[in-house]
Motif scaffolding. Structure first.
Motif, PDB file in Angstrom:
ATOM      1  N   PRO A  97       0.833  -1.222   0.000  1.00 57.79           N
ATOM      2  CA  PRO A  97       0.000   0.000   0.000  1.00 57.79           C
ATOM      3  C   PRO A  97       0.852   1.249   0.000  1.00 57.79           C
ATOM      4  O   PRO A  97       2.026   1.225   0.394  1.00 57.79           O
ATOM      5  CB  PRO A  97      -0.796  -0.131   1.306  1.00 57.79           C
ATOM      6  N   CYS A  98       0.268   2.354  -0.439  1.00 59.99           N
ATOM      7  CA  CYS A  98       1.045   3.597  -0.515  1.00 59.99           C
ATOM      8  C   CYS A  98       1.271   4.216   0.859  1.00 59.99           C
ATOM      9  O   CYS A  98       2.294   4.870   1.087  1.00 59.99           O
ATOM     10  CB  CYS A  98       0.367   4.590  -1.453  1.00 59.99           C
ATOM     11  N   VAL A  99       0.320   4.025   1.800  1.00 56.62           N
ATOM     12  CA  VAL A  99       0.435   4.579   3.155  1.00 56.62           C
ATOM     13  C   VAL A  99      -0.188   3.593   4.134  1.00 56.62           C
ATOM     14  O   VAL A  99      -1.225   2.985   3.835  1.00 56.62           O
ATOM     15  CB  VAL A  99      -0.285   5.946   3.290  1.00 56.62           C
ATOM     16  N   VAL A 100       0.437   3.421   5.282  1.00 58.30           N
ATOM     17  CA  VAL A 100      -0.192   2.710   6.391  1.00 58.30           C
ATOM     18  C   VAL A 100      -0.477   3.728   7.493  1.00 58.30           C
ATOM     19  O   VAL A 100       0.435   4.387   7.996  1.00 58.30           O
ATOM     20  CB  VAL A 100       0.700   1.576   6.928  1.00 58.30           C
ATOM     21  N   VAL A 101      -1.753   3.872   7.837  1.00 61.80           N
ATOM     22  CA  VAL A 101      -2.197   4.800   8.876  1.00 61.80           C
ATOM     23  C   VAL A 101      -2.264   4.045  10.203  1.00 61.80           C
ATOM     24  O   VAL A 101      -2.771   2.926  10.264  1.00 61.80           O
ATOM     25  CB  VAL A 101      -3.595   5.369   8.537  1.00 61.80           C
ATOM     26  N   ALA A 102      -1.741   4.639  11.240  1.00 61.24           N
ATOM     27  CA  ALA A 102      -1.907   4.120  12.601  1.00 61.24           C
ATOM     28  C   ALA A 102      -2.586   5.198  13.430  1.00 61.24           C
ATOM     29  O   ALA A 102      -2.331   6.393  13.229  1.00 61.24           O
ATOM     30  CB  ALA A 102      -0.559   3.752  13.217  1.00 61.24           C
ATOM     31  N   ASN A 103      -3.451   4.793  14.360  1.00 55.63           N
ATOM     32  CA  ASN A 103      -4.118   5.798  15.183  1.00 55.63           C
ATOM     33  C   ASN A 103      -3.344   6.090  16.462  1.00 55.63           C
ATOM     34  O   ASN A 103      -3.804   6.847  17.308  1.00 55.63           O
ATOM     35  CB  ASN A 103      -5.555   5.383  15.509  1.00 55.63           C
ATOM     36  N   SER A 104      -2.144   5.479  16.594  1.00 60.74           N
ATOM     37  CA  SER A 104      -1.321   5.744  17.773  1.00 60.74           C
ATOM     38  C   SER A 104       0.147   5.547  17.427  1.00 60.74           C
ATOM     39  O   SER A 104       0.503   4.755  16.548  1.00 60.74           O
ATOM     40  CB  SER A 104      -1.709   4.795  18.917  1.00 60.74           C
ATOM     41  N   HIS A 105       0.992   6.257  18.151  1.00 66.29           N
ATOM     42  CA  HIS A 105       2.440   6.072  17.993  1.00 66.29           C
ATOM     43  C   HIS A 105       2.836   4.683  18.478  1.00 66.29           C
ATOM     44  O   HIS A 105       3.719   4.039  17.888  1.00 66.29           O
ATOM     45  CB  HIS A 105       3.190   7.149  18.777  1.00 66.29           C
ATOM     46  N   ALA A 106       2.191   4.213  19.536  1.00 67.27           N
ATOM     47  CA  ALA A 106       2.490   2.878  20.042  1.00 67.27           C
ATOM     48  C   ALA A 106       2.157   1.816  18.995  1.00 67.27           C
ATOM     49  O   ALA A 106       2.896   0.842  18.828  1.00 67.27           O
ATOM     50  CB  ALA A 106       1.709   2.617  21.329  1.00 67.27           C
ATOM     51  N   GLY A 107       1.048   1.998  18.294  1.00 64.80           N
ATOM     52  CA  GLY A 107       0.668   1.048  17.259  1.00 64.80           C
ATOM     53  C   GLY A 107       1.694   0.984  16.151  1.00 64.80           C
ATOM     54  O   GLY A 107       2.046  -0.105  15.667  1.00 64.80           O
ATOM     55  N   ARG A 108       2.200   2.140  15.748  1.00 73.56           N
ATOM     56  CA  ARG A 108       3.248   2.154  14.729  1.00 73.56           C
ATOM     57  C   ARG A 108       4.488   1.411  15.233  1.00 73.56           C
ATOM     58  O   ARG A 108       5.052   0.574  14.519  1.00 73.56           O
ATOM     59  CB  ARG A 108       3.607   3.594  14.363  1.00 73.56           C
ATOM     60  N   ASP A 109       4.918   1.700  16.443  1.00 67.61           N
ATOM     61  CA  ASP A 109       6.141   1.093  16.983  1.00 67.61           C
ATOM     62  C   ASP A 109       6.014  -0.426  17.073  1.00 67.61           C
ATOM     63  O   ASP A 109       6.932  -1.169  16.711  1.00 67.61           O
ATOM     64  CB  ASP A 109       6.454   1.673  18.357  1.00 67.61           C
ATOM     65  N   VAL A 110       4.867  -0.905  17.558  1.00 67.11           N
ATOM     66  CA  VAL A 110       4.668  -2.345  17.713  1.00 67.11           C
ATOM     67  C   VAL A 110       4.676  -3.036  16.353  1.00 67.11           C
ATOM     68  O   VAL A 110       5.280  -4.104  16.185  1.00 67.11           O
ATOM     69  CB  VAL A 110       3.346  -2.623  18.454  1.00 67.11           C
TER      70      VAL A 110
END
Length: 378
Positions: free
Chosen positions: A143-156
């Motif tokens: 995908p062109c972008v992955v959206v996360a609704n939290s910084h923790a979600g991105r890190d995990v």
């Protein structure tokens, strides 16, 4: 797409039952500029309560009619057919199963994924779910972008091997017009539930799910009732009702009718208004909708230190370790002080209005979609 025409967005989501991701989707598409964005929602399973709310707000909803947990080749054919009719400019996929299915439309430059959780214990879920998360890691470059609704979600998810072309962290936004202090609703809901007007009431809004850790919540409630026998606990969410056999072994033995199991509710704003304290006992979260909605209502929160929960409450609530019922109980006891409760409640609502408003979230998504459309490689 003709010049000046609205951007057509297909939102593909696993379910439209009541849940955090589903409510965020509802708030987003019903608040976007309809002259600039044309939203359509496709549910992999039959639409639930949120699907009906979307339709009531004038947002078209279609379903692939898949059975939960069962891959179906026919669903891909149905999705191709729907996409041929909708001609979406952007495909926004919500949650893991939809991430993989959305790739079948073969528009990677215009496909976005949306991640809504953080440090999940995958061992508590079925084999298909675990494989879906791992497959997402392998395919996350597509995908062109992955959206996360939290910084923790991105890190995990980075630790799980997710390596997208681009991350976008877009926190949830909350409707402070719907979620607000409401003395009349407070009195009405307490009367409906048989709760005294002066009782201390703790709430938990969460579906029955291993990551929500109702077991710890009820152990904390048992401890709290031993020293505060006049307190009441109000719980709402899918599966959280007396008819669910999975609930009975979790409940304290002698709660004396002070635990109220409401099941799935469509009037969470009213339920929140009756609370003195709200809680998240989760083992894993992204940025929890239930906490933000309670804060917008002016209810102080006691939350476990998972995901972006501590970031969300800031200095307006109490943060405790996950899986620790005694810490949760102690957090509630601090809020027995009415002056502290009032001060933190006022701060909570102001924090949501200043930093996590619905308008801010919608603006961020609209800006992202416009930027994706400007990408010549899309």
């Amino acid at each position: 797409m003709a010049a000046g025409a609205p951007i057509r967005v297909m939102h593909l989501i696993s379910t439209l039952d009541v849940g955090g991701a589903e409510r965020s989707l509802l708030r987003l598409v019903t608040s976007m500029d309809r002259s600039a964005f044309q939203n359509r929602v496709v549910s992999m399973t039959r639409p639930g309560t949120v699907g009906r709310s979307l339709e009531g707000a004038g947002v078209p909803v279609l379903s692939l009619n898949m059975a939960k947990g069962t891959p179906e080749l026919r669903a891909i054919v149905r999705l191709w057919f729907m996409a041929a009719l909708m001609k979406p400019d952007i495909i926004q996929c919500w949650m893991y199963h939809a991430h993989l299915l959305g790739l079948a439309l073969m528009k990677p430059g215009r496909t976005l994924w949306n991640i809504r959780c953080s440090d999940m214990d995958l061992s508590r879920y079925g084999r298909v779910y675990r494989l879906t998360v791992k497959a997402g890691a392998l395919l996350s470059r597509v995908p062109c972008v992955v959206v996360a609704n939290s910084h923790a979600g991105r890190d995990v998810h980075e630790r799980l091997g997710y390596r997208p072309k681009e991350w976008a962290v877009l926190p949830n936004g909350f409707d402070t017009g719907t979620f607000r202090p409401d003395p009349a609703a407070r009195a009405q809901v307490r009367e409906e539930l048989g709760i005294p007007a002066d009782a201390f009431v703790v709430g938990l809004v969460a579906r029955l799910d291993p990551m929500k850790d109702h077991a710890t919540f009820f152990r904390a409630a048992d401890s709290f009732l031993a020293s505060c026998p006049g307190a009441h606990f109000v719980l709402a969410g899918s599966g959280v009702d007396a008819d669910n056999p999975l609930m009975k072994p979790l409940l304290p033995r002698n709660h004396g009718g002070r635990i109220h199991l409401l099941g799935e509710r469509s009037d969470i704003a009213r339920v929140n208004a009756c609370l003195d304290a709200a809680t998240s006992s989760s083992l894993s979260e992204g940025l929890p909708n239930a906490v933000g909605e309670a804060m917008a209502t002016g209810v102080p929160c006691v939350v476990t230190d998972v995901g972006d929960s501590a970031l969300l409450v800031g200095d307006t609530g109490i943060v405790v370790p996950k899986g620790d019922p005694e810490a949760l109980s102690v957090g509630w006891k601090r809020l027995l002080d009415p002056d502290l409760r009032r001060t933190l409640g006022d701060r909570s609502r102001k924090r949501i209005m200043d930093q996590y408003s619905l308008r801010t979230m919608v603006d961020r998504y609209e800006d992202l979609y416009r930027r994706v459309m400007e990408n010549p490689g899309g």
